[in-house]
Structure formats: structure tokens, C-alpha cells
Write a protein that holds these residues in place. Structure first.
Motif, PDB file in Angstrom:
ATOM      1  N   ALA A   1       0.823  -1.214   0.000  1.00 30.00           N
ATOM      2  CA  ALA A   1       0.000   0.000   0.000  1.00 30.00           C
ATOM      3  C   ALA A   1       0.857   1.265   0.000  1.00 30.00           C
ATOM      4  CB  ALA A   1      -0.929  -0.007   1.217  1.00 30.00           C
ATOM      5  N   GLY A   2       2.189   1.109   0.006  1.00 25.93           N
ATOM      6  CA  GLY A   2       3.084   2.253  -0.035  1.00 25.93           C
ATOM      7  C   GLY A   2       3.379   2.868   1.316  1.00 25.93           C
ATOM      8  N   LEU A   3       3.091   2.142   2.384  1.00 32.40           N
ATOM      9  CA  LEU A   3       3.318   2.659   3.733  1.00 32.40           C
ATOM     10  C   LEU A   3       4.671   2.198   4.264  1.00 32.40           C
ATOM     11  CD1 LEU A   3      -0.184   1.892   5.288  1.00 32.40           C
ATOM     12  CD2 LEU A   3       0.565   3.946   4.096  1.00 32.40           C
TER      13      LEU A   3
ATOM     14  N   PHE B   1       6.385  -3.935  15.497  1.00 35.93           N
ATOM     15  CA  PHE B   1       6.142  -3.083  14.340  1.00 35.93           C
ATOM     16  C   PHE B   1       5.939  -1.660  14.830  1.00 35.93           C
ATOM     17  CE2 PHE B   1       4.737  -7.121  12.530  1.00 35.93           C
ATOM     18  CZ  PHE B   1       5.218  -7.048  11.235  1.00 35.93           C
ATOM     19  N   ALA B   2       6.400  -0.713  14.062  1.00 29.84           N
ATOM     20  CA  ALA B   2       6.120   0.694  14.324  1.00 29.84           C
ATOM     21  C   ALA B   2       5.859   1.350  12.970  1.00 29.84           C
ATOM     22  CB  ALA B   2       7.296   1.366  15.022  1.00 29.84           C
ATOM     23  N   GLY B   3       5.095   2.366  12.970  1.00 25.34           N
ATOM     24  CA  GLY B   3       4.795   3.045  11.709  1.00 25.34           C
ATOM     25  C   GLY B   3       3.342   3.423  11.726  1.00 25.34           C
ATOM     26  N   GLN B   4       2.873   3.871  10.724  1.00 25.26           N
ATOM     27  CA  GLN B   4       3.254   3.950   9.338  1.00 25.26           C
ATOM     28  C   GLN B   4       3.517   5.409   8.973  1.00 25.26           C
ATOM     29  OE1 GLN B   4       0.517   1.940  10.338  1.00 25.26           O
ATOM     30  NE2 GLN B   4       1.883   0.246  10.116  1.00 25.26           N
ATOM     31  N   ALA B   5       4.280   5.582   7.872  1.00 26.24           N
ATOM     32  CA  ALA B   5       4.644   6.913   7.427  1.00 26.24           C
ATOM     33  C   ALA B   5       4.934   6.843   5.934  1.00 26.24           C
ATOM     34  CB  ALA B   5       5.874   7.398   8.188  1.00 26.24           C
ATOM     35  N   ILE B   6       5.304   7.986   5.388  1.00 27.37           N
ATOM     36  CA  ILE B   6       5.771   8.051   4.008  1.00 27.37           C
ATOM     37  C   ILE B   6       7.068   8.851   4.003  1.00 27.37           C
ATOM     38  CG2 ILE B   6       3.514   7.771   2.887  1.00 27.37           C
ATOM     39  CD1 ILE B   6       3.409  10.798   2.541  1.00 27.37           C
ATOM     40  N   PRO B   7       7.942   8.575   3.039  1.00 31.15           N
ATOM     41  CA  PRO B   7       9.194   9.340   2.979  1.00 31.15           C
ATOM     42  C   PRO B   7       8.906  10.825   2.746  1.00 31.15           C
ATOM     43  CG  PRO B   7       9.296   7.409   1.556  1.00 31.15           C
ATOM     44  CD  PRO B   7       7.877   7.529   2.023  1.00 31.15           C
ATOM     45  N   SER B   8       9.700  11.679   3.389  1.00 30.59           N
ATOM     46  CA  SER B   8       9.508  13.119   3.225  1.00 30.59           C
ATOM     47  C   SER B   8      10.086  13.608   1.904  1.00 30.59           C
ATOM     48  CB  SER B   8      10.149  13.879   4.388  1.00 30.59           C
ATOM     49  OG  SER B   8      11.538  13.616   4.425  1.00 30.59           O
TER      50      SER B   8
ATOM     51  N   PRO C   1      -3.534   6.337   2.264  1.00 30.41           N
ATOM     52  CA  PRO C   1      -4.474   7.087   3.100  1.00 30.41           C
ATOM     53  C   PRO C   1      -3.958   8.500   3.362  1.00 30.41           C
ATOM     54  CG  PRO C   1      -3.525   5.236   4.309  1.00 30.41           C
ATOM     55  CD  PRO C   1      -2.942   5.216   2.953  1.00 30.41           C
ATOM     56  N   LYS C   2      -4.868   9.393   3.632  1.00 38.50           N
ATOM     57  CA  LYS C   2      -4.498  10.776   3.943  1.00 38.50           C
ATOM     58  C   LYS C   2      -4.068  10.873   5.407  1.00 38.50           C
ATOM     59  CE  LYS C   2      -7.553  12.911   0.552  1.00 38.50           C
ATOM     60  NZ  LYS C   2      -6.591  12.930  -0.498  1.00 38.50           N
ATOM     61  N   GLY C   3      -3.242  11.871   5.688  1.00 39.63           N
ATOM     62  CA  GLY C   3      -2.839  12.124   7.066  1.00 39.63           C
ATOM     63  C   GLY C   3      -1.615  11.372   7.537  1.00 39.63           C
ATOM     64  N   LEU C   4      -0.925  10.697   6.629  1.00 45.99           N
ATOM     65  CA  LEU C   4       0.273   9.971   7.026  1.00 45.99           C
ATOM     66  C   LEU C   4       1.394  10.947   7.375  1.00 45.99           C
ATOM     67  CD1 LEU C   4       0.350   7.190   4.322  1.00 45.99           C
ATOM     68  CD2 LEU C   4       0.321   6.812   6.767  1.00 45.99           C
ATOM     69  N   PRO C   5       2.106  10.689   8.456  1.00 42.84           N
ATOM     70  CA  PRO C   5       3.259  11.535   8.765  1.00 42.84           C
ATOM     71  C   PRO C   5       4.377  11.283   7.756  1.00 42.84           C
ATOM     72  CG  PRO C   5       3.073   9.740  10.338  1.00 42.84           C
ATOM     73  CD  PRO C   5       1.859   9.671   9.462  1.00 42.84           C
ATOM     74  N   LYS C   6       5.189  12.298   7.520  1.00 43.60           N
ATOM     75  CA  LYS C   6       6.340  12.162   6.631  1.00 43.60           C
ATOM     76  C   LYS C   6       7.609  12.067   7.473  1.00 43.60           C
ATOM     77  CE  LYS C   6       4.251  14.601   2.805  1.00 43.60           C
ATOM     78  NZ  LYS C   6       4.360  15.668   1.819  1.00 43.60           N
ATOM     79  N   VAL C   7       8.532  11.207   7.033  1.00 41.23           N
ATOM     80  CA  VAL C   7       9.787  11.038   7.756  1.00 41.23           C
ATOM     81  C   VAL C   7      10.963  11.162   6.799  1.00 41.23           C
ATOM     82  CG1 VAL C   7       8.878   9.584   9.615  1.00 41.23           C
ATOM     83  CG2 VAL C   7       9.727   8.527   7.549  1.00 41.23           C
ATOM     84  N   SER C   8      12.043  11.741   7.315  1.00 41.58           N
ATOM     85  CA  SER C   8      13.279  11.800   6.556  1.00 41.58           C
ATOM     86  C   SER C   8      14.034  10.493   6.754  1.00 41.58           C
ATOM     87  CB  SER C   8      14.123  12.981   7.029  1.00 41.58           C
ATOM     88  OG  SER C   8      14.575  12.735   8.355  1.00 41.58           O
ATOM     89  N   LYS C   9      15.070  10.282   5.962  1.00 35.88           N
ATOM     90  CA  LYS C   9      15.883   9.075   6.104  1.00 35.88           C
ATOM     91  C   LYS C   9      16.532   9.027   7.485  1.00 35.88           C
ATOM     92  CE  LYS C   9      18.182   5.372   4.848  1.00 35.88           C
ATOM     93  NZ  LYS C   9      17.694   4.149   5.426  1.00 35.88           N
TER      94      LYS C   9
END
Length: 168
Positions: A48-50, A68-75, A93-101
Motif C-alpha cells: 500500500a506504499g506505507l 512493528f512501528a509506523g506507518q509513514a511516508i518518505p519526506s 491514506p491521507k494524514g500519514l506523517p512524513k519522515v526523513s531518512k
């Protein structure tokens, strides 16, 4: 089975929809058999791209649990997870936090520390457990090996008795 996979609010659309079989294939069929080779965990991206973080808790050659921890998308598009499953047609889904490497690496290291502490806690509980009765050992054996073909010889070794006595 209810402990076999996580159920976060971001995963519910994928796990309750027609692409549920992809989640099962990813978590149960693809990930589980490889857990012993993933001792340090990984940052992974599901169908799902998470982005999520996964660290198994391993004692010897046995997987006790998986954190397990998450979910996010790359910033940014400049980094990718350690493992990326083939993408499905499911919308993120909308509202996913973005994270840097660097944040993603920090979260993975933090999860590794949690896993190490949980393993120490489990070992301490095992050391302080009172001796079990034979009946309790049998129930414990069944609980831990319910997914395998029953074996009287393995049960007898666990109990420290002969196979004929175990059969009795």
C-alpha cells in the motif's frame, strides 16, 4: 491469528478491502519465513506504499515476537526503505506523517533498543518462573507447537521421559 499482524488506522483500508490477500501474503507468507535473517529489523514499504519499521525479538534460533512501528511516508523521493513490496493499486491514506531518512534510521534504532529490553524482560521472567508440573509442561508444549505435526518423541524429550511413558 489475531496477533499475527498489526491493525493500525492507516492499514485498515487495505486489510478490510479486496486487497487484503496482499497484506496476508506480505506479512505472513513473505516476512515470517525470513525473520531469523532479519535480526536487526528493517525499514519496509508494504504494497500500500506505507513505510513501517519491523524488528523481531529473537532468542537463539526462535522468534518470540515481532515489533512493528509506523506507518509513514518518505519526506523526499531521495530515500527508499530497505525492502519495498510490489505496489498495489490501493491509494495511500491521507494524514500519514512524513519522515526523513535520518528520522527513519533513528526510529529503527529506537525499536531495536525496545526489542533488546523486551528480550531481557522475557529472559528474566523465564528465570524466575517456578518449576512446572508435567501437565503444565504438556500444555505449554501444545501451545508452542500447535502449528506443527504432533510428535510423541519431541514431547517426551521436552518432558525428559521415555516415549512410552509420554504416551501413557
Amino acid at each position: 491469528p489475531i496477533r499475527s499482524w498489526h491493525n493500525s488506522k492507516f492499514c485498515r483500508p487495505a486489510k478490510s478491502g479486496p486487497l487484503n490477500h496482499l497484506c496476508v501474503a506480505y506479512e505472513i507468507q513473505q516476512l515470517r519465513p525470513r525473520l531469523l535473517s532479519l535480526k536487526n529489523g528493517r525499514i519496509q514499504c508494504c504494497h500500500a506504499g506505507l513505510i513501517e519499521w519491523m524488528v523481531p525479538i529473537i532468542d537463539g534460533d526462535k522468534v518470540l515476537a515481532v515489533l512493528f512501528a509506523g506507518q509513514a511516508i518518505p519526506s523526499a523521493n531521495s530515500w527508499q526503505a530497505d525492502f519495498v513490496a510490489p505496489r498495489s493499486s490501493l491509494k495511500k491514506p491521507k494524514g500519514l506523517p512524513k519522515v526523513s531518512k535520518s528520522q527513519a534510521d533513528y526510529y529503527l534504532e529506537s525499536l531495536r533498543h525496545v526489542a533488546a529490553r523486551v528480550l531481557l524482560w522475557i529472559r528474566e521472567l523465564e528465570r524466575n518462573r517456578p518449576p512446572q508440573t508435567r501437565a503444565a509442561k504438556i500444555l505449554d508444549y501444545i501451545e508452542k507447537h500447535h502449528h506443527e505435526t504432533p510428535s510423541l518423541s519431541r514431547l517426551s524429550k521436552t518432558l525428559g521421559i521415555s516415549p512410552s511413558r509420554a504416551a501413557h
